[in-house]
Structure formats: C-alpha cells, structure tokens
Design an enzyme around this catalytic site. Structure first.
Site, PDB file in Angstrom:
ATOM      1  N   ASP A 112       7.376  46.882  54.005  1.00  0.00           N
ATOM      2  CA  ASP A 112       7.444  47.663  52.334  1.00  0.00           C
ATOM      3  C   ASP A 112       8.541  47.094  51.739  1.00  0.00           C
ATOM      4  OD1 ASP A 112       6.728  49.273  49.970  1.00  0.00           O
ATOM      5  OD2 ASP A 112       6.991  50.965  50.931  1.00  0.00           O
ATOM      6  N   ASP A 148       3.363  44.325  47.256  1.00  0.00           N
ATOM      7  CA  ASP A 148       4.787  44.412  47.909  1.00  0.00           C
ATOM      8  C   ASP A 148       4.730  45.233  49.525  1.00  0.00           C
ATOM      9  OD1 ASP A 148       4.105  46.735  46.589  1.00  0.00           O
ATOM     10  OD2 ASP A 148       6.192  47.515  46.484  1.00  0.00           O
ATOM     11  N   GLU A 149       3.552  45.394  49.819  1.00  0.00           N
ATOM     12  CA  GLU A 149       3.373  45.870  51.278  1.00  0.00           C
ATOM     13  C   GLU A 149       1.986  45.461  51.968  1.00  0.00           C
ATOM     14  OE1 GLU A 149       2.548  50.299  51.325  1.00  0.00           O
ATOM     15  OE2 GLU A 149       1.885  50.283  49.530  1.00  0.00           O
TER      16      GLU A 149
END
Length: 359
Positions: A10, A104-105
């Site tokens: 993350d 983003d993860e």
C-alpha cells in the site's frame, strides 16, 4: 499444502505524496488533493494534513475548518496512473501473481518469488526499496499467510514500514484488534456490532455462527472465519470487479432536500474517484436510501454507454435521489453505486463498504 506467502503493498498517501515529490514547495506542508470549492471533497491527504483530522472523502469546507493552512492541489490522474504503472512493473520483477486493488495497492503471492529471496519479509523489503529507488515514493507492506491478515498488517507500521503476521500468531493477533479495522467491516457494520457487544476480534470470535447468521445474514460465514484468522481467497490477477459503491449514515436523520442531495453528491464523488483512478466505467447508477424506520429502497438508471465523466455521474445520482424527494420521513443513510462495468481488473472485495483512503 504449503503455507501461502502473501504481501499487501500500500503506497503511503499516494496522490498527496506524488504532489509533494513533484513540487518541493509542498513538502512538509498539509496538502489535500481535490477541490476547495463549496461542494468539493478531499480525494487524498498528506500525513501533515492527517494530523489535523483531514482525510479522504471529507468535505473540503470541513477540511479547511480543521486546517487553516491546508493547501489544495488539483488531482492529476494521468500522473498517478503513470506512477502506478511503474510500481506494478516492479511487482512483476518479483512475482507474476499480482492482484491490483487500485492505483496504489495490490496483493502479491510470493510463495515462489522470481528473485529466489529466502523469505516473504525479505521480498517485501526488496520491493519497497525498488519502489523508493524508481519513484522516490514510500510504500508500506503487510506480510502473512492470507489476504485478510496481509491487508491488516500493512496498516500496522505505516508510513514506510512493514509488519508480518505468522501462522503461529494470526488467530491470537486478530483477537486483539478492534473490529472496525477489519476488511469487510465498514462504519455501519461496526456500529451494529458495537450495539451487540462486539468491539474486538475476541468479541467476534466468542459469537456462534448461528448468532452471526441471525444478525448479519449471508455475511456470517465471512465474520466467523476472519475472527479466527481464516481467509482462503487466492491472490487472483484475473478477478473482475463488478461494482463500486459508497454509502454514509448521517449523524441526524435528514428531511431537507438540499442536505440529502449534498450527501448523495459526496458519495458520487467517492465512487467517481475510484472509477477514474481504476479507469473502470459502468453503465448503471444506483442510489440507495435507508429511512429512519430502516425501510430501504433503491433507484437505478442504466445508460447505453458507460458513464465517463464526473458531471454525468453527479447528474444521474441527483436525478435518482430527486425521484424520492420530498421525503415523507427522515433519511438516515444514502449510497451510490456504479455497476455494469465495461472492463476493469480489480476485485469486488467482499462486504465492500465505502471506498479506501489513499494510503
């Protein structure tokens, strides 16, 4: 069967961190990505802003009240997507089994990693170092034997850290945590659990499957399993997300149309942020309403083509909520969902409530 080795990566305050990286004058300052307009919302907040209680999905006017020095920056999704592609290319250096959740993860199955690193801990450390080297950004990592625990673990040493939950410690560690942190337990469910005396993993584990089924219906099996640290879902790079939704429960039951419409617009903004970031666009918009007496209704509208603009999603959401206004009784909850996607590569997470914050 071999124990899986799963990493949840993350990025730390991703959108805001990209802005601070690209504009040195923003470094060390409270930054919000979004619009400062009267109906704007915060898409992401830097850690400096979070210290004042500014967070994603917060109305901009509220954010400015909490932090007078807050600097708003317009989102640049083309840049975020470009950086995301760099990050996912790094993941592919270590494993082909990658399940993106957003820009983003992602989950990574590194049971057999391509670098022949001896442990998942070493693999996560190497991935984070490569991300920093390549992008100048930091990431946090959770390492465990299943996805549920890996995601929990990635929050445990934020920002710029990593944490591992081993098979020996998994079930006992879950018992120590508040259920509000559990993936699949959103704010509404957390409040319901608290009303039933369930505030920690230990409280949840103490409840029988029959009790959970009585109060939570089809979600009972999931809650029963995660209370014991059990999650058999594989990391699936081909899983297609079927919908994206966000809902909120008002502090007080609302009857004023303007206030209800503002709540619906805020939820539509949440959903649009995910759709734009994931480049996943749907044809069907659904608005959900729960009244003060807990009666629940939904209104849906499908378009011939996917909705590809924020304005169109706002207009559709407003048209749907206006079809039930003026309201004969107070409204306690509203939600907006987009479905019938024309293609996306992220997962429909179980019991998804609201949208993830940006790191």
């Amino acid at each position: 069967m071999d124990v899986r080795k799963i990493i949840h990566i993350d990025m730390d305050a991703f959108y805001a961190s990209v802005e601070q990286r690209d504009d040195p004058t923003l470094r060390g300052k409270p930054v919000a990505v979004g619009s400062a307009s009267a109906r704007g919302v915060v898409a992401a907040a830097s850690y400096e802003a979070r210290a004042f209680g500014v967070k994603s999905a917060l109305p901009s006017v509220t954010a400015l009240r909490r932090c007078r020095d807050l600097v708003f920056v317009r989102p640049r999704f083309d840049v975020y997507k470009s950086v995301s592609r760099q990050i996912h290319a790094i993941f592919a250096e270590f494993t082909p089994i990658i399940q993106p959740l957003s820009l983003d993860e992602a989950y990574l199955d590194v049971t057999a990693n391509l670098r022949d690193l001896p442990t998942a801990w070493a693999t996560a450390k190497a991935i984070r170092a490569r991300i920093l080297e390549e992008t100048g950004l930091t990431a946090s990592a959770g390492i465990s034997y299943n996805k549920f625990l890996a995601k929990l673990a990635s929050d445990h040493r934020k920002p710029n850290g990593q944490f591992a939950v081993t098979p020996e410690m998994g079930a006992a560690w879950v018992e120590t945590l508040p259920v509000s942190r559990f993936h699949g337990v959103g704010p509404v469910t957390a409040r319901k659990m608290a009303s039933l005396g369930i505030e920690t993993g230990a409280d949840l584990r103490a409840k029988s499957r029959a009790f959970l089924a009585e109060h939570f219906g089809s979600s009972a099996d999931w809650y029963f399993a995660i209370a014991r640290g059990i999650d058999d879902r594989p990391v699936n790079p081909n899983r297609i997300r079927k919908s994206s939704g966000s809902e909120t429960t008002f502090r007080d039951d609302l009857t004023e149309p303007a206030e209800i419409e503002a709540g619906v617009l805020e939820m539509a903004e949440d959903v649009w942020r995910w759709c734009e970031g994931a480049q996943a666009f749907g044809r069907t918009v659904t608005v959900k309403v729960k009244y003060q007496d807990f009666q629940q209704i939904t209104r849906s509208r499908s378009a011939a083509r996917p909705i590809r603009s924020r304005a169109d999603l706002h207009d559709a959401s407003l048209a749907l909520i206006r079809s039930v206004l003026p309201t004969p009784k107070g409204i306690r909850l509203v939600g907006v969902t987009v479905s019938n996607f024309d293609g996306a590569d992220t997962e429909a997470l179980p019991l998804f409530e609201g949208l993830p914050g940006r790191g």
